[in-house]
Design an enzyme around this catalytic site. Structure first.
Site, PDB file in Angstrom:
ATOM      1  N   HIS A  51      -0.031 -14.854 -14.128  1.00  0.00           N
ATOM      2  CA  HIS A  51       1.203 -15.389 -13.533  1.00  0.00           C
ATOM      3  C   HIS A  51       1.169 -15.547 -12.011  1.00  0.00           C
ATOM      4  CE1 HIS A  51       4.050 -14.337 -17.172  1.00  0.00           C
ATOM      5  NE2 HIS A  51       2.876 -14.850 -17.539  1.00  0.00           N
ATOM      6  N   ASP A  73       2.099 -20.536 -17.352  1.00  0.00           N
ATOM      7  CA  ASP A  73       2.992 -19.863 -18.291  1.00  0.00           C
ATOM      8  C   ASP A  73       4.470 -20.073 -17.930  1.00  0.00           C
ATOM      9  OD1 ASP A  73       0.404 -18.685 -17.807  1.00  0.00           O
ATOM     10  OD2 ASP A  73       0.916 -17.062 -19.171  1.00  0.00           O
ATOM     11  N   ASN A  91      -1.237 -13.841 -25.689  1.00  0.00           N
ATOM     12  CA  ASN A  91      -1.051 -12.550 -26.343  1.00  0.00           C
ATOM     13  C   ASN A  91       0.380 -12.329 -26.839  1.00  0.00           C
ATOM     14  OD1 ASN A  91      -0.698 -12.362 -23.368  1.00  0.00           O
ATOM     15  ND2 ASN A  91      -0.024 -10.278 -23.829  1.00  0.00           N
ATOM     16  N   HIS A  92       1.331 -13.163 -26.407  1.00  0.00           N
ATOM     17  CA  HIS A  92       2.713 -13.061 -26.902  1.00  0.00           C
ATOM     18  C   HIS A  92       3.018 -14.111 -27.969  1.00  0.00           C
ATOM     19  CE1 HIS A  92       4.045  -9.959 -24.128  1.00  0.00           C
ATOM     20  NE2 HIS A  92       3.499 -10.631 -23.127  1.00  0.00           N
TER      21      HIS A  92
END
Length: 271
Positions: free
Chosen positions: A180, A8, A67-68
């Site tokens: 992350h 990410d 999810n973002h």
């Protein structure tokens, strides 16, 4: 084929690390395909069309989300004209965009990239296992796709491991994103599928999962409303997994990649 999956990308620090380091990595490591999770690339929340293009220009062959996906509202519109941008396949029917894409790698190979979101400790979604099964069956390894990458964007390690074992021998790579923090369980499963529970992030690790430390520290201690989370702005670590893929589309070896920032440096002689 040599494939790199980058975790990410978080905010400007993560984008800077990608744009500065990825072109050199593509050349030096002779990378045939690069897949990047970009769901936190726009100031930590979502992605914009300009950033999507920036990641492609740096060397990405496909960008996945999570999810973002829709935090930047423009993504709801531009995703339909972004063929190499993939959002979770198990969003409800009618959601803009695509959950899988067959992309051409730098060496001309056809790589199926599937993005899926977990359901444990996450928002309610359609069945992730059934959704991925449909995509893999529609473009099977060795007949339609030369390689298959599945990005499972999920919280629970157990859910990611189930996906890995379910697809073992049928895809090239099952890799976890979202938390992350890079896990140490990178390996090739018994059937030839490369696996890692979480690849980590491309961001500043002197942070709380990529966010500036001050507000998370205050919020967790005081339990009161406060300021917004802001991405940490220090030097980022480019974090990923290099996968060697044989002629049959299955993995033969994996190597973690960590370049820059505060983490220990690894990755095919680039320490």
């Amino acid at each position: 084929m040599r494939l790199l999956f980058l975790g990410d990308v978080v905010g400007k620090a993560g984008r800077t690390a990608v744009t500065e380091k990825l072109p050199g990595l593509v050349a030096d490591l002779k990378l045939d395909c690069v897949v990047i999770n970009g769901e936190n690339s726009a100031h930590g929340f979502g992605i914009t069309e300009a950033i999507y293009q920036e990641l492609l220009d740096a060397g990405a062959d496909c960008v996945t989300l999570g999810n973002h996906s829709w935090d930047q509202r423009e993504a709801l519109v531009f995703i339909d004209r972004a063929p190499r941008l993939v959002r979770p396949v198990n969003y409800p029917a009618g959601t803009p965009g695509r959950g899988a894409a067959l992309v051409e790698a730098k060496n001309g190979a056809q790589v199926l990239v599937v993005n899926v979101m977990g359901r444990v400790f996450m928002d309610a979604m359609d069945d992730p296992f059934a959704a991925v099964e449909r995509e893999v069956e529609a473009a099977p390894l060795g007949r339609v796709a030369d390689a298959i990458v599945v990005d499972i964007h999920a919280e629970a390690t157990s859910e990611k491991q189930v996906m890995g074992h379910l697809l073992d021998g049928r895809v090239s790579l099952v890799i976890g994103t979202h938390t992350h923090v890079p896990t140490a369980d990178h390996h090739v499963l018994a059937g030839g599928t490369a696996y890692q529970s979480d690849v980590g992030m491309c961001g500043d690790y002197d942070s709380v999962i990529g966010m500036d430390k001050a507000e998370p520290l205050r919020r967790m201690r005081e339990k009161t409303p406060g300021g917004k989370f802001e991405p940490a702005g220090g030097q980022a670590t480019l974090t990923g997994l290099i996968v060697e893929i044989g002629a049959n589309g299955l993995a033969t070896a994996v190597t973690p990649l960590r370049v820059g920032g505060v983490l220990e440096q690894t990755g095919l002689g680039r320490a």
